[in-house]
Motif scaffolding. Structure first.
Motif, PDB file in Angstrom:
ATOM      1  N   SER A 195       5.485   4.696   7.979  1.00  0.00           N
ATOM      2  CA  SER A 195       4.977   3.766   6.968  1.00  0.00           C
ATOM      3  C   SER A 195       3.858   2.980   7.621  1.00  0.00           C
ATOM      4  CB  SER A 195       6.066   2.801   6.519  1.00  0.00           C
ATOM      5  OG  SER A 195       7.144   3.511   5.994  1.00  0.00           O
ATOM      6  N   LEU A 205      -2.108  -3.209   9.200  1.00  0.00           N
ATOM      7  CA  LEU A 205      -1.382  -4.395   8.759  1.00  0.00           C
ATOM      8  C   LEU A 205       0.086  -4.290   9.115  1.00  0.00           C
ATOM      9  CD1 LEU A 205      -2.919  -4.895   5.219  1.00  0.00           C
ATOM     10  CD2 LEU A 205      -3.167  -6.421   7.165  1.00  0.00           C
ATOM     11  N   THR A 206       0.687  -3.173   8.778  1.00  0.00           N
ATOM     12  CA  THR A 206       2.085  -2.966   9.128  1.00  0.00           C
ATOM     13  C   THR A 206       2.265  -1.517   9.525  1.00  0.00           C
ATOM     14  OG1 THR A 206       2.734  -2.276   6.919  1.00  0.00           O
ATOM     15  CG2 THR A 206       2.956  -4.602   7.412  1.00  0.00           C
ATOM     16  N   PRO A 338      -5.616   5.615  -7.289  1.00  0.00           N
ATOM     17  CA  PRO A 338      -5.752   5.185  -8.686  1.00  0.00           C
ATOM     18  C   PRO A 338      -7.186   4.703  -8.938  1.00  0.00           C
ATOM     19  CG  PRO A 338      -3.906   4.086  -7.586  1.00  0.00           C
ATOM     20  CD  PRO A 338      -4.720   4.743  -6.530  1.00  0.00           C
ATOM     21  N   SER A 405      -3.449   6.415  -1.054  1.00  0.00           N
ATOM     22  CA  SER A 405      -2.207   6.758  -0.363  1.00  0.00           C
ATOM     23  C   SER A 405      -2.241   8.226   0.035  1.00  0.00           C
ATOM     24  CB  SER A 405      -1.011   6.475  -1.254  1.00  0.00           C
ATOM     25  OG  SER A 405      -1.061   7.291  -2.389  1.00  0.00           O
ATOM     26  N   MET A 406      -1.459   8.554   1.043  1.00  0.00           N
ATOM     27  CA  MET A 406      -1.549   9.889   1.612  1.00  0.00           C
ATOM     28  C   MET A 406      -0.150  10.386   1.944  1.00  0.00           C
ATOM     29  SD  MET A 406      -3.936  10.715   4.849  1.00  0.00           S
ATOM     30  CE  MET A 406      -4.140  12.361   5.481  1.00  0.00           C
ATOM     31  N   THR A 407       0.107  11.644   1.622  1.00  0.00           N
ATOM     32  CA  THR A 407       1.347  12.268   2.097  1.00  0.00           C
ATOM     33  C   THR A 407       0.989  13.492   2.923  1.00  0.00           C
ATOM     34  OG1 THR A 407       1.530  13.590   0.092  1.00  0.00           O
ATOM     35  CG2 THR A 407       2.742  11.535   0.120  1.00  0.00           C
ATOM     36  N   ASN A 445       5.834   8.456   4.925  1.00  0.00           N
ATOM     37  CA  ASN A 445       6.732   7.822   3.979  1.00  0.00           C
ATOM     38  C   ASN A 445       5.875   7.006   3.013  1.00  0.00           C
ATOM     39  OD1 ASN A 445       8.978   6.729   2.755  1.00  0.00           O
ATOM     40  ND2 ASN A 445       9.145   5.078   4.244  1.00  0.00           N
ATOM     41  N   SER A 446       5.158   6.046   3.575  1.00  0.00           N
ATOM     42  CA  SER A 446       4.208   5.280   2.772  1.00  0.00           C
ATOM     43  C   SER A 446       2.989   5.090   3.656  1.00  0.00           C
ATOM     44  CB  SER A 446       4.846   3.944   2.399  1.00  0.00           C
ATOM     45  OG  SER A 446       3.864   3.031   2.004  1.00  0.00           O
ATOM     46  N   ARG A 450      -5.980   0.262   2.010  1.00  0.00           N
ATOM     47  CA  ARG A 450      -6.460  -0.596   0.916  1.00  0.00           C
ATOM     48  C   ARG A 450      -7.981  -0.592   0.856  1.00  0.00           C
ATOM     49  NH1 ARG A 450      -1.964  -5.194   1.955  1.00  0.00           N
ATOM     50  NH2 ARG A 450      -0.342  -4.138   0.775  1.00  0.00           N
TER      51      ARG A 450
ATOM     52  N   LYS B 342       7.451  -9.205   7.312  1.00  0.00           N
ATOM     53  CA  LYS B 342       6.726  -7.947   7.078  1.00  0.00           C
ATOM     54  C   LYS B 342       7.651  -6.820   6.622  1.00  0.00           C
ATOM     55  CE  LYS B 342       2.507  -8.570   9.650  1.00  0.00           C
ATOM     56  NZ  LYS B 342       1.514  -7.920  10.514  1.00  0.00           N
ATOM     57  N   TYR B 345       7.606  -6.451   2.842  1.00  0.00           N
ATOM     58  CA  TYR B 345       6.422  -5.989   2.116  1.00  0.00           C
ATOM     59  C   TYR B 345       6.807  -4.756   1.285  1.00  0.00           C
ATOM     60  CZ  TYR B 345       3.156  -8.917   4.800  1.00  0.00           C
ATOM     61  OH  TYR B 345       2.463  -9.971   5.338  1.00  0.00           O
ATOM     62  N   GLN B 347       6.359  -1.125  -0.444  1.00  0.00           N
ATOM     63  CA  GLN B 347       5.613   0.114  -0.258  1.00  0.00           C
ATOM     64  C   GLN B 347       5.252   0.644  -1.632  1.00  0.00           C
ATOM     65  OE1 GLN B 347       8.178   2.479   2.173  1.00  0.00           O
ATOM     66  NE2 GLN B 347       7.757   1.255   3.986  1.00  0.00           N
ATOM     67  N   TYR B 348       4.083   1.296  -1.698  1.00  0.00           N
ATOM     68  CA  TYR B 348       3.574   1.619  -3.028  1.00  0.00           C
ATOM     69  C   TYR B 348       4.495   2.556  -3.794  1.00  0.00           C
ATOM     70  CZ  TYR B 348       2.171   6.336  -1.742  1.00  0.00           C
ATOM     71  OH  TYR B 348       2.205   7.650  -1.383  1.00  0.00           O
ATOM     72  N   ASN B 349       5.275   3.378  -3.068  1.00  0.00           N
ATOM     73  CA  ASN B 349       6.087   4.379  -3.756  1.00  0.00           C
ATOM     74  C   ASN B 349       7.526   3.933  -3.976  1.00  0.00           C
ATOM     75  OD1 ASN B 349       6.620   4.361  -1.052  1.00  0.00           O
ATOM     76  ND2 ASN B 349       6.457   6.562  -0.753  1.00  0.00           N
ATOM     77  N   GLU B 377      -0.775 -10.736   1.020  1.00  0.00           N
ATOM     78  CA  GLU B 377      -0.113  -9.476   0.660  1.00  0.00           C
ATOM     79  C   GLU B 377       0.228  -9.466  -0.836  1.00  0.00           C
ATOM     80  OE1 GLU B 377       0.378  -6.957   2.668  1.00  0.00           O
ATOM     81  OE2 GLU B 377       1.764  -5.719   1.484  1.00  0.00           O
ATOM     82  N   GLU B 380      -2.515  -8.584  -3.103  1.00  0.00           N
ATOM     83  CA  GLU B 380      -2.804  -7.151  -3.199  1.00  0.00           C
ATOM     84  C   GLU B 380      -1.986  -6.520  -4.325  1.00  0.00           C
ATOM     85  OE1 GLU B 380      -4.839  -5.112  -1.653  1.00  0.00           O
ATOM     86  OE2 GLU B 380      -5.695  -6.584  -0.249  1.00  0.00           O
ATOM     87  N   VAL B 385      -0.915  -0.976 -10.039  1.00  0.00           N
ATOM     88  CA  VAL B 385      -0.887  -0.233 -11.297  1.00  0.00           C
ATOM     89  C   VAL B 385       0.406  -0.495 -12.067  1.00  0.00           C
ATOM     90  CG1 VAL B 385      -2.491   1.644 -10.954  1.00  0.00           C
ATOM     91  CG2 VAL B 385      -0.237   1.741  -9.879  1.00  0.00           C
TER      92      VAL B 385
END
Lengths: 451, 844
Positions: A195, A205-206, A338, A405-407, A445-446, A450, B342, B345, B347-349, B377, B380, B385
């Motif tokens: 992630s 960032l993380t 998006p 985002s990427m997988t 995972n994530s 940005r 942190k 936070y 995660q987008y999914n 954060e 953001e 969406v």
């Protein structure tokens, strides 16, 4: 205490249905459950949570291989226990059937009932160990042809581009192979899920690694196994803030924030020489789960840019840098982004000579998708997309799009440098050699950048 | 052979196709029933599979019962199992046919093969037919003594099944006693675990009618049993470990050594890969250390890492269950988790139910050092969406702004939201800016400049529109266009569907009128006219009220509608602290996921073993309604005390001397309020022993009502012999514990005076009255004519408790009391005090 257990297909059909306590309306609950899950989204609440209550009945569910595994109860039980149990039941069934999907389940439903009778009695869990269940269960699994099924889930990651036997993960633990005796082998998979969030300026960032050491044993006679990890492995980040990027990447000890172990693991020597001792039970299980927030070098760097290019037009530039050795390659890469909701048309421009790339604009959710079959270490890939809008963007266009985002899946690669140094089998003299497979894989995972 | 595909898609039992297939199967089964031909078992297997597949998809195949039983005479174990499954499913609806199976099942119960014995016994007990229970007792008795552990394991659960079919048969056969012995002697851990499950269920069900069962249930929590099970916890499988840990969490340790012994023993369970084991262990740790603040805090530190690991490993569903518990802990003690922000936070999914929890956690842990990053954060996510999450994120920013002292940067962010020109973002941000201005009026200048630029046409959501209108009214002197915007809105009065907006419009135009009369006069007239003609009662009434007020006296009207305002210091908390504490007590249960105590979503017999449900659960807790008023004080309480139970820290200020180790004071803050109002209403009663804080609280409230400081009244005359503690404290958990453990010392009936009955129309009055006599209410409930109260009191000089259950029937004017006491010798004396207090109720 569980009242009912059932498995539903994606369409809501009962594949198996077991009522353990006879205290609820039998037919009603599966229907009530399915309707609730299906319409949850329509009520604007997103996905249905794994646990919910309808008229005093608690419904628990997990999704495995496109199937819904459900339990019901009226009692105020531990949610963690029931969800864990559902996951474990799915795993036991997979151990038996080799492949877990709707077809294999339908073919073997009698066997599944047999398993369910032994796993739970009158709502109380008896055992979920494939090893113990073997002595109670008599149906032979009907194995479906693994080659015919589409590659789903993490199992699929081993099928491509490696010399490993691909049948391993879809092999039943109990069924005898056509050749007569079973092949003695053991699979150890080190799977790491990443992630990472990059800021718009490319700064991390993380970042977190969630790793697991999975084992699947086909050894007879339950020999004891010793698994040695990095000697300089340390656990816990005492006294330091959890996110601390001072340590340099690339060398130095592997520091786990925390980890947990399967109950079969003996930790007597772990403090001394970082070896795990265990007698692997039959079937698939996680030997160890770990979590790392120590700094690591992310396998991909992403540059993303969106800018207005004249009235009702904008341009997106996506750049992916593969920052790992050229002997390694990532596969099934998908980059998504998006776009502003008023985007009407997108035209793509790939680099000359790009192969195995797919590009798409998903009209329904206004999303750009860029698929890459394979990315070789060290390479850079670029995509340009020209957007056409139906209205002028209001304000800052970067606030209307993204994040990217990427997988991906990278076989034979792990970012944490956690390693299985050796795998020893204590066994009496036996003519047959046991095969030992140790494999590494890294997945997203994530993985987000940005704008 | 797979079930036919067609019937899978039409699972309705009313399908005619099902019928003909069933009769087909019937004849085929008949043919095979008597056959001894080779290969017949294989054909039977195929047929049986078909039958069971029909059964699964809901086709009624009960018509085959006879044939299935006939075919079951076989040595093939797979066939037998299928037959057992079938029989178990249909026996209940075909009790007569079920009798057919008894014979072969009983025979199988004596089979050589332990597998067959076990299976047959399980099926026999699963028939669920009441008139067959006589056939169960014998085989069950033998099964419990079987040499094979598999058979014993099945037999133990069989006893529980029998209990549910016929409780009296089970009890008469002395099975619970046998299980009790088996639990401490059997060599097989699963047999032991099943005994524990069965006994918990049986004794909990019996406890309501039998004192003995209730004692037995307590016995499971005794030190020898708990230690016996804990000492061999590693031998149990993971699921049975959960069972034992759940029991241990209810255990009341005798001293601190006891506590540390258990914690050291269980320390390595925190490293277990099964989240259920880890959470059950955490529950034990948290409950054991409740009375030791510093150790309790260490527990929080210790469990942080394992919880975070569980959240990030495993399936999303498992992770959600753990995250819900982490959420609970973060909400109780945000400062412990403030450096871990942190991890929260999004995660987008992630599914939105996970994101929602994380947003709340981020809001809670925000403090001076991390606010900037957290807010960045969250901003953001505002462009996310997923619109519901975007909204939640903006609200989270607002909440952080309201809980911080330095809001500089946050205000800028909020104002940026307004400039994003997304409708839902603007709407949420407007509501927040309004709240912010109510708390920090000094920011009005910056905010108004931005708000003034928003076209009211772009704001459609009622809440946002109302917020905008409120600001237009409140700050009309600073907003050039305010009167004209309001005028425009009033012109389209008929198109405004929300009554809330129309109400705000009326008030805003009034406020504006007082500030800029010439510009607003016309609009005001139009608004009042429209309001008077409004079909909505509240709008109509408000318009009429304003109209008459203006007619009466304009300057009075201004003082009513637009008085100088004080900034709001704290917004009310939505969930009372009792509820939060109760959820915490029910750690590792659904209560945590639903964020509700179990009595809100479960009927009483399903709250699990050892719940106090039958007595306390469905009663409302005293003084809940008073909560909002007290919350201001509560929030200002020292952050560092949050580890104590939320309400406990209120109490900590009130009660200084709390000597018994395990009666951690949890009685709620509302008692402060009750005392306060009581002092106002019944100045004859007061507590001379109030320490400083409480007195201040009272004074604050007195002051609020402008009544000044009451003169200290004379204390009530001391009762004879026994003196009660005027500020006794007892937390609900301890109360429950004691109520279960103590025998009934006295059981009496008492007649109430007619005045008392009359006063009982407001049961709260009784609580205040009794409190005046140093008898505290811990829970109350019921509706006329039946009321139920639980009271407690303590001796003045030692922590010796009296517990009372008091059931009052107002139509018969009778009160039934059950008194339990730590010191039984004084229970009569206490009863006298109680009755004398009760007799004075309603007497002026």
């Amino acid at each position: 205490m569980i009242s009912q257990f059932f498995v539903l297909s994606q369409r809501g059909d009962n594949i198996v249905f077991r009522d353990y306590r006879g205290e609820m309306q039998q037919k009603g609950s599966a229907e009530i459950f399915f309707r609730k899950v299906k319409f949850w989204k329509d009520d604007g609440e997103g996905d249905a949570p794994p646990v919910f209550n309808v008229d005093g009945v608690n419904y628990f569910h997990v999704k495995v291989a496109g199937l819904l595994f459900v339990a019901t109860t009226r009692v105020n039980v531990s949610p963690s226990l029931v969800l864990e149990l559902l996951q474990r039941i799915a795993r036991v069934i997979k151990d038996y059937l080799g492949v877990l999907n709707e077809e294999s389940l339908r073919k073997n439903f009698v066997l599944v009932y047999e398993l369910l009778d032994e796993v739970i009695d009158f709502g109380y869990v008896q055992t979920t160990s494939t090893e113990i269940l073997k002595s109670y269960v008599f149906n032979e699994p009907i194995i479906i042809d693994a080659a015919r099924i589409p590659n789903l889930g993490p199992a699929a990651i081993f099928m491509q581009g490696t010399k490993m036997p691909g049948t391993a993960v879809t092999k039943s633990v109990v069924a005898n192979e056509p050749g007569g005796r079973k092949r003695e082998e053991i699979f150890v998979d080190i799977i790491e899920k990443l992630s990472v969030t990059f800021s718009s300026s490319g700064y991390i960032l993380t970042s977190e690694i969630d790793g697991t050491i999975q084992m699947k044993s086909f050894l007879t006679g339950n020999p004891e196994i010793r698994l040695a990890l990095n000697e300089d492995l340390s656990i816990g980040r005492e006294g330091r803030s959890i996110y601390d990027y001072r340590s340099s990447s690339g060398s130095g000890p592997v520091i786990l924030d925390d980890c947990n172990f399967h109950e079969s693991v003996q930790l007597d020597n772990f403090e001394v020489d970082r070896t795990l001792t265990l007698v692997p039970p039959d079937g698939e299980f996680s030997v160890m789960n770990y979590r790392i927030t120590q700094e690591f070098k992310p396998p991909f760097r992403i540059n993303a840019l969106i800018e207005e290019a004249g009235p009702l037009k904008a341009e997106v530039i996506l750049k992916v840098h593969a920052e790992f050795l050229s002997s390694i390659s990532a596969n099934t890469v998908l980059v998504q982004m998006p776009l502003p909701t008023y985007t009407t048309r997108v035209s793509f421009e790939l680099e000359p000579g790009a192969v195995g790339n797919t590009t798409d604009f998903k009209e329904s959710n206004k999303r750009l998708e860029w698929g890459l079959e394979k990315i070789v270490g060290g390479s850079v890939h670029t995509l340009r997309a020209k957007l056409t809008f139906s209205q002028e963007p209001h304000g800052n266009i970067t606030k209307e799009a993204g994040p990217v985002s990427m997988t991906f899946t990278i076989p034979m690669y792990n970012v944490s440098r956690l390693q299985v140094k050796y795998l020893l089998m204590a066994r009496k003299s036996d003519g047959h050699k046991a095969y030992r497979w140790v494999r590494y894989v890294t997945q997203a995972n994530s993985y987000v950048a940005r704008l | 052979m797979a079930p036919p595909a067609q019937s899978q898609r039409s699972p309705s039992p009313s399908q005619p196709s099902g019928k003909s297939e069933v009769s087909d199967l019937k004849s085929q089964l008949r043919q095979l029933a008597g056959s001894r031909a080779p290969g017949v078992d294989d054909s039977k297997r195929d047929l049986f599979k078909k039958v069971i597949s029909y059964m699964t998809i809901g086709i009624d195949v009960s018509a085959l019962f006879g044939e299935m039983v006939m075919c079951s005479a076989t040595s093939d174990i797979v066939l037998k199992k299928m037959c057992y499954l079938y029989v178990g499913n249909y026996a209940k609806v075909n009790p007569d046919l079920a009798l057919l199976t008894i014979n072969f099942l009983q025979k199988d119960c004596q089979d050589q093969d332990p597998m067959i014995r076990g299976l047959a016994l399980r099926s026999l007990c699963s028939l669920r037919v009441a008139n067959l229970v006589e056939y169960l007792v014998g085989p069950l008795g033998l099964g419990l003594k079987d040499s094979n552990s598999y058979v014993r394991m099945v037999a133990v659960i069989g006893v529980l099944k029998l209990y549910h079919i016929s409780a009296s048969t089970c009890i008469d056969a002395d099975f619970p006693v046998i299980l009790k012995n088996l639990m401490i002697t059997d060599s097989d851990t699963q047999v032991v675990a099943n005994c524990l499950s069965a006994l918990q269920e049986i004794w909990s069900a019996e406890a309501s009618t039998s004192e003995e069962a209730s004692r037995e249930r307590e016995g499971l929590l005794s030190k020898p049993i708990v230690y016996f099970l804990l000492n061999k916890i590693r031998e149990f499988n993971e699921w049975a470990q959960c069972l034992v840990l759940e029991l241990a969490a209810k255990y009341v340790p005798s001293d601190n050594n006891d506590i540390f012994d258990i914690m050291n023993l269980l320390e390595d369970r925190l490293q277990h890969a099964n989240g259920a084991v880890v959470l059950a262990t955490i529950k034990v740790f948290l409950h054991l250390t409740l009375s030791m603040t510093d150790v309790h805090q260490q527990v929080y530190e210790r469990i942080k890492a394992p919880l975070l690991t569980l959240v990030s490993s495993g399936s999303p569903e498992q992770s959600y269950a753990v995250l819900s518990h982490l959420h609970l802990l973060v909400m109780r003690a945000p400062f412990i988790f403030s450096s871990d922000y942190k991890h929260f936070y999004c995660q987008y999914n992630e599914p939105s139910y996970v994101k929602k929890l994380k947003l709340e956690m981020l809001t809670a842990v925000a403090n001076e050092s991390n606010t900037y990053e957290i807010v960045t954060e969250l901003c953001e996510y505002a462009a996310n969406v997923d619109i519901p999450i975007a909204r939640e994120s903006i609200r989270a920013v607002g909440k952080i702004a309201l809980q911080q002292y330095d809001v500089n940067a946050i205000v800028d962010r909020l104002l940026q939201f307004l400039e994003m020109e997304k409708d839902y973002v603007t709407a949420e941000a407007l509501v927040l800016v309004k709240d912010l201005l109510r708390k920090y009026p000094q920011w009005s200048h910056d905010c108004i400049a931005v708000v003034g630029n928003i076209s009211s046409k772009n704001v459609q959501e009622p809440k946002a529109k109302a917020a905008l209108i409120w600001m237009l009214g409140e700050y009309s002197q600073d907003m050039q266009d305010a009167p004209y915007i309001l005028e425009g809105l009033i012109e389209s009065w008929d198109e405004e569907h929300s009554a809330e907006v129309r109400l705000h419009l009326l008030t805003a135009v009034m406020k504006c009128f007082f500030k800029r009369p010439p510009e607003t006069q016309k609009a005001l007239g139009a608004a009042l006219a429209a309001g008077l003609a409004d079909f909505h009662q509240d709008v109509h009434d408000r318009a009429l009220f304003y109209y008459r007020l203006l007619q009466h006296n304009v300057s009075v009207a201004e003082r009513v509608v637009n008085p100088p305002k004080q900034a709001v210091s704290v917004f009310a908390d939505t969930q009372s602290s009792e509820i939060k504490d109760r959820i915490f007590d029910e750690f590792n249960s659904l209560s945590v996921v639903y964020q509700k105590p179990s009595y809100m979503f479960t009927d009483k017999e399903h709250r699990g073993p050892f719940e106090f449900s039958e007595e306390l659960g469905n009663l409302s807790i005293a003084g809940e309604s008073a909560d909002n008023v007290v919350s201001a004080q509560r929030v200002e309480a020292n952050d560092k005390d949050l580890l104590l139970s939320t309400s406990e820290k209120e109490e900590a200020k009130i009660s200084t001397g709390n000597d018994s180790a395990y009666s951690a004071p949890m009685y709620d803050a509302s008692s402060v309020l009750v005392t306060a109002s009581q002092t106002l209403m019944e100045p004859a009663i007061s507590n001379p022993t109030l320490p400083g804080q409480a007195t201040q609280a009272i004074l604050a409230i007195d002051d609020l009502l402008g009544l000044g400081i009451p003169a200290a009244p004379a204390p009530p005359p001391p009762p004879p012999q026994l003196k009660l503690h005027t500020r006794a404290v007892l937390d609900p958990a301890t109360f429950q514990q004691k109520w279960r453990q103590l025998p009934v010392a006295l059981s009496q009936e008492y007649s109430l005076s007619p005045q008392g009955i009359a006063a009982l129309t407001a049961p709260q009055a009784l609580l205040r009255h009794m409190q005046g006599h140093s008898i505290q209410c811990i829970a109350s409930g019921g509706q006329s004519p039946n009321f139920k109260f639980f009271f407690f009191a303590q001796k003045a000089e030692e922590p010796s408790n009296y517990l009372v259950e008091c059931i009052i029937n107002s139509s018969s004017a009778k009160a039934q009391m059950k008194i339990k006491a730590d010191d039984q010798s004084t229970s009569q004396a206490f009863s006298d005090i109680f009755q004398s207090a009760l007799s004075k109720f309603g007497v002026p």
